[in-house]
Design an enzyme around this catalytic site. Structure first.
Site, PDB file in Angstrom:
ATOM      1  N   ASP A   6      44.241  55.510  31.245  1.00 38.56           N
ATOM      2  CA  ASP A   6      45.078  55.728  30.097  1.00 38.56           C
ATOM      3  C   ASP A   6      45.298  57.589  30.170  1.00 38.56           C
ATOM      4  O   ASP A   6      44.230  58.157  29.735  1.00 38.56           O
ATOM      5  CB  ASP A   6      44.865  55.615  28.796  1.00 38.56           C
ATOM      6  CG  ASP A   6      45.917  56.094  27.584  1.00 38.56           C
ATOM      7  OD1 ASP A   6      47.123  55.866  28.069  1.00 38.56           O
ATOM      8  OD2 ASP A   6      45.489  56.702  26.822  1.00 38.56           O
ATOM      9  N   VAL A   7      46.278  57.880  30.593  1.00 32.58           N
ATOM     10  CA  VAL A   7      46.491  59.562  30.844  1.00 32.58           C
ATOM     11  C   VAL A   7      47.131  60.004  29.456  1.00 32.58           C
ATOM     12  O   VAL A   7      48.426  59.732  29.245  1.00 32.58           O
ATOM     13  CB  VAL A   7      47.227  60.027  32.017  1.00 32.58           C
ATOM     14  CG1 VAL A   7      47.559  61.426  32.226  1.00 32.58           C
ATOM     15  CG2 VAL A   7      46.559  59.431  33.171  1.00 32.58           C
ATOM     16  N   GLY A   8      46.366  60.751  28.423  1.00 35.42           N
ATOM     17  CA  GLY A   8      47.016  61.114  27.205  1.00 35.42           C
ATOM     18  C   GLY A   8      47.308  62.803  27.633  1.00 35.42           C
ATOM     19  O   GLY A   8      46.922  63.349  28.388  1.00 35.42           O
ATOM     20  N   ASN A  11      43.202  63.895  26.520  1.00 33.94           N
ATOM     21  CA  ASN A  11      42.218  63.123  27.439  1.00 33.94           C
ATOM     22  C   ASN A  11      42.842  62.099  28.177  1.00 33.94           C
ATOM     23  O   ASN A  11      43.906  61.694  27.854  1.00 33.94           O
ATOM     24  CB  ASN A  11      41.154  62.717  26.397  1.00 33.94           C
ATOM     25  CG  ASN A  11      40.591  63.773  25.552  1.00 33.94           C
ATOM     26  OD1 ASN A  11      39.926  64.835  25.832  1.00 33.94           O
ATOM     27  ND2 ASN A  11      40.700  63.747  24.365  1.00 33.94           N
ATOM     28  N   THR A  12      41.980  61.828  29.156  1.00 35.89           N
ATOM     29  CA  THR A  12      42.367  60.681  30.185  1.00 35.89           C
ATOM     30  C   THR A  12      40.930  59.637  29.991  1.00 35.89           C
ATOM     31  O   THR A  12      40.047  60.225  29.929  1.00 35.89           O
ATOM     32  CB  THR A  12      42.452  61.149  31.576  1.00 35.89           C
ATOM     33  OG1 THR A  12      43.760  61.868  31.540  1.00 35.89           O
ATOM     34  CG2 THR A  12      42.386  59.890  32.474  1.00 35.89           C
ATOM     35  N   ASP A 110      51.249  54.377  25.964  1.00 35.59           N
ATOM     36  CA  ASP A 110      49.989  54.162  25.416  1.00 35.59           C
ATOM     37  C   ASP A 110      50.321  53.298  24.104  1.00 35.59           C
ATOM     38  O   ASP A 110      49.446  52.600  23.761  1.00 35.59           O
ATOM     39  CB  ASP A 110      49.422  55.613  25.038  1.00 35.59           C
ATOM     40  CG  ASP A 110      50.367  56.422  24.309  1.00 35.59           C
ATOM     41  OD1 ASP A 110      51.682  56.189  24.091  1.00 35.59           O
ATOM     42  OD2 ASP A 110      49.869  57.533  23.579  1.00 35.59           O
ATOM     43  N   ASP A 130      47.644  55.757  15.591  1.00 32.22           N
ATOM     44  CA  ASP A 130      47.134  56.180  16.630  1.00 32.22           C
ATOM     45  C   ASP A 130      47.042  57.765  16.202  1.00 32.22           C
ATOM     46  O   ASP A 130      47.742  58.391  16.114  1.00 32.22           O
ATOM     47  CB  ASP A 130      48.188  56.034  17.853  1.00 32.22           C
ATOM     48  CG  ASP A 130      47.302  56.406  19.095  1.00 32.22           C
ATOM     49  OD1 ASP A 130      46.384  57.221  19.099  1.00 32.22           O
ATOM     50  OD2 ASP A 130      47.750  56.085  20.251  1.00 32.22           O
ATOM     51  N   THR A 133      46.622  63.662  19.999  1.00 33.35           N
ATOM     52  CA  THR A 133      47.180  64.873  19.958  1.00 33.35           C
ATOM     53  C   THR A 133      48.462  64.794  18.890  1.00 33.35           C
ATOM     54  O   THR A 133      48.608  65.581  18.123  1.00 33.35           O
ATOM     55  CB  THR A 133      47.923  65.049  21.312  1.00 33.35           C
ATOM     56  OG1 THR A 133      47.043  65.228  22.279  1.00 33.35           O
ATOM     57  CG2 THR A 133      48.866  66.339  21.123  1.00 33.35           C
ATOM     58  N   THR A 186      37.597  80.608   2.841  1.00 33.01           N
ATOM     59  CA  THR A 186      38.811  80.415   3.630  1.00 33.01           C
ATOM     60  C   THR A 186      38.704  79.114   4.572  1.00 33.01           C
ATOM     61  O   THR A 186      39.486  78.203   4.932  1.00 33.01           O
ATOM     62  CB  THR A 186      39.135  81.607   4.577  1.00 33.01           C
ATOM     63  OG1 THR A 186      39.522  82.646   3.651  1.00 33.01           O
ATOM     64  CG2 THR A 186      40.502  81.122   5.383  1.00 33.01           C
TER      65      THR A 186
END
Length: 262
Positions: A6-8, A11-12, A110, A130, A133, A186
């Site tokens: 799974d190529v996100g 991350n992969t 995905d 999910d 990103t 902060t």
């Protein structure tokens, strides 16, 4: 053995399933859009070697990619390793999902894979969250994918806060102490805002989804940021780290006969 990749955007994920359908290997690689076919093949080979698996022992492979420039690269890389191109999640693949026509060709591979696993493992109606990103919430009723909401993910929101507000410094979410609801520095205030704020956003969206359909839903979460967020959510949400990998395996099985004839 079945190889699932799974190529996100960030991350992969690489997974390997044995003959019984058990996930025996799960590894995480950084997604780099500049890598060549050979570099991706080397990465995959190193992962397999690290866990004592042989590339040529792979009987078949399936690929999900939401990074178009890398899709063809990984197809070639997997084919070079295993001797056969992978099944690619996309148009023409049998999913068992009834996806609303308006979003059928726009739904990320995905999300398709995760949805297939979710309906196989959890009661309906369900919302799949999910947290990668981006953070997406998908409503699935029976086998019907009703639609989704997509929001900036945890790290993306934090990066934007630091980059666009000159007085706010870059901070890490990795902290040994639990953030207080109201920070006294902060950094504490930013950490509280992104963590509690993201959790409240998920809680609020789930409440609105239930109001819109007039019934309660089962909720399952996946993605790298889910463990950070779920502890601050008020609602009961199940965490399934391997949802995408399981979905890819199920998709491979649904399409195995057609794939092997190709």
């Amino acid at each position: 053995m079945i190889l699932a990749v799974d190529v996100g955007n960030s991350n992969t994920t690489v997974g390997l399933f044995d003959e019984a359908g058990k996930l025996t290997l799960r590894a995480l690689l950084e997604t780099s859009r500049g890598k060549t076919r050979d570099q991706c093949a080397i990465d995959l080979l190193c992962v397999l070697n690290l866990y004592g698996a042989q590339a040529r022992a792979v009987d078949g492979a399936i690929l999900s990619s939401v990074v178009p420039p890398l899709t063809a690269v990984f197809i070639d890389a997997i084919a070079r390793l295993t001797g056969k191109p992978p099944l690619v999640v996309g148009p023409g693949i049998k999913t068992g999902l009834n996806i609303k026509a308006e979003i059928h060709n726009q739904l990320g591979s995905d999300i398709v894979a995760s949805s297939v696993a979710a309906i196989a493992r959890y009661p309906s109606p369900l919302v799949m969250v999910d947290m990668g990103t981006a953070t997406s919430l998908s409503l699935i009723v029976g086998s019907v994918y009703e639609g989704c909401s997509i929001m900036p993910g945890l790290a993306l929101a934090l990066d934007a806060l630091s980059e666009r507000a000159a007085a706010l410094p870059p901070i890490s979410l990795e902290s040994p102490s639990t953030p207080t609801l109201l920070g006294h520095t902060t950094e504490e205030a930013m950490r509280s805002g992104v963590l509690y704020g993201h959790a409240s956003m998920v809680d609020g969206m789930l409440e609105r989804i239930e109001e819109s359909i007039g019934q309660s839903v089962t909720t399952v979460a996946t993605g790298g940021n889910a463990p950070r967020i779920l502890r601050y959510c008020k609602r009961p949400i199940q965490y399934d780290a391997d949802l995408i990998m399981t979905g890819l395996y199920l998709l491979y099985q649904k399409n195995a006969k057609k794939y092997r004839k190709a």
